[in-house]
Design an enzyme around this catalytic site. Sequence first.
Site, mmCIF file in Angstrom:
data_model
loop_
_atom_site.group_PDB
_atom_site.id
_atom_site.type_symbol
_atom_site.label_atom_id
_atom_site.label_comp_id
_atom_site.label_asym_id
_atom_site.label_seq_id
_atom_site.Cartn_x
_atom_site.Cartn_y
_atom_site.Cartn_z
ATOM 1 C CB SER A 169 6.875 -23.626 -86.232
ATOM 2 O OG SER A 169 8.251 -23.587 -85.367
ATOM 3 C CG LEU A 170 11.228 -23.724 -87.409
ATOM 4 C CD1 LEU A 170 12.849 -23.365 -86.789
ATOM 5 C CD2 LEU A 170 10.890 -22.556 -88.367
ATOM 6 C CB ALA A 171 11.562 -29.648 -88.283
ATOM 7 C CD GLN A 172 6.465 -33.638 -91.548
ATOM 8 O OE1 GLN A 172 5.607 -32.643 -91.711
ATOM 9 N NE2 GLN A 172 6.244 -34.552 -92.105
ATOM 10 C CB VAL A 173 9.505 -35.471 -85.059
ATOM 11 C CG1 VAL A 173 10.531 -37.064 -84.657
ATOM 12 C CG2 VAL A 173 10.196 -34.594 -84.597
ATOM 13 C CE LYS A 187 13.737 -29.946 -85.541
ATOM 14 N NZ LYS A 187 14.198 -29.371 -83.958
ATOM 15 C CG ASP A 324 11.423 -23.205 -77.970
ATOM 16 O OD1 ASP A 324 10.486 -22.301 -77.458
ATOM 17 O OD2 ASP A 324 11.159 -23.574 -79.231
#
Length: 538
Positions: A169-173, A187, A324
């Site tokens: 939701s907030l970032a990608q890797v 990230k 989480d």
Amino acid sequence: MATRSLWRTRGKLAVAAAALLTGGATATVATSEDPATALKLCTAVPVRLYRNTVTAASIAFDYEYSLWGLSEGSVEKAKVKHEVHLRSARKLQELCFKNGGIYIKLGQHLGQLEYLVPEEYVQTMRESMLNKCPVSSYDQVCEVFKKELGETPDKIFEEFDPVPIASASLAQVHVARTLDGQKVAVKVQHTHMTDTATADRATVEVLVNTLHGVFPSFDYRWLIDEIRESLPKELDFLVEAKNSEKCLENFRKLSPHIAEYVYAPKVHWNLSTSKLLTMEFMDGAHVNDVKTIQKLGIQPNEVATLVSQVFAEMMFRHGFVHCDPHAANLIVRPLPSGKRTILGKRKPQLVLLDHGLYKELDFTTRFNYASLWKALIFSDANAIKENSVKLGAGEDLYALFAAILTMKPWNRIIDPSVDHLVIKGNDSERAERQMYASQFFPQISELLRRLPRVILLMLKTNDCLRSVNSCLLQGSSVETFFIIGKVSSEAVVEAKKLQRKSLLSRLDVLLEEILLEVRLLGMQIALWLLHLRRALTG
């Protein structure tokens, strides 16, 4: 009549949203010190509010119109209700993906709330929110790198894969290789988060407050406070990096007996900023990928036991909890030391990812929460009530609080049998949970309003862990509850030792510790007998 009533409700929603969005947008422009950001907010807020309003009104109308005139309890109404639930869940799913960011996180959370929302919502959100998040383009990734490190990825790394291996939701890797040859995971925060985080927070606040104004029983205003507090921390990747190191340090100092079974990727601090996080790359299987776990020579039940122990240690001993732990954030790999079980299977190591959302439990809260779980495991009705009240549930809703924690009705919670809390994961249990969720919705809403936010995050963590256990074991096992009972009970005794100063009080604690060991031994023997009986009858 019902239709007219609904359209009046829809009108209320539209008018309230319109007034709030125009007023909010004007206020933003007037008070912002950054006109460019203010302009983006003024553009984003009305669009998001419009989507929210249309979706909410559409869902409300669908329920009223589709179910109008159908007999309560009839087969036809059950069938139509199932169809409306599915349509509405898909509308919410579409809204989350269109708005992105915080909305996807809310959708992920919705997918864990079996005790509150219909099964159709839970399944729809679980199937999509963890692995189908929007992806930023490589140009957008380069934009983040230039702002944060002054160069594009190809200048900073020897290799950098422009296609992300995961997007959240907030970032990608992205997978990369440093100039000295180390394989790393990078990230990268989505570029739109910087511009829309404030807008998302504002629109969620408007939506929740408006729904509460129209439907007073829908009181989720606590969600606003939680987002306001947690989101800035989740958007600062340096906070996440520090959390990961503190987590491992806690295991080394406070839980050395399982420290080697828990791991977090090492941080490359020279290649990390508040919006970029470069970490050691981890190979392994996601915790819900049972087939791959088995191919690695690891038993799924060993993983389930380890997950339960790791998070029990965090909650009851450390007071510093990863909140989480959904399947995408937990990786399993063989223990690097090569240790094996008595059956020759490889022992697992749990790798914790995404350390952005942690909660600290103060001594009193941690003690009361551990005491509550001890009471739940040992079916102690009086202690369940006492500690639920201390945690804020109240004398009228303590039984409901216990039911939400365990996903069991009160008569099962106080059942003295060793497997009284085991979740079988069958259709009848799911139907029973859905019935209770529908029947006690106002009381559940009131309970969630009362509880401290830190306990609400423990509920969220509990929901995630239950989902993980369900994947690994198709339900839960007696062993996982034995671990929870053991760790919570030992934490209670350890806390009492710190509090008791006089010789007499210390002797009381010593006696309690001896009695605890006897009870745990009795529980262990009961477990062996249960397994033996199942083996003989199975």
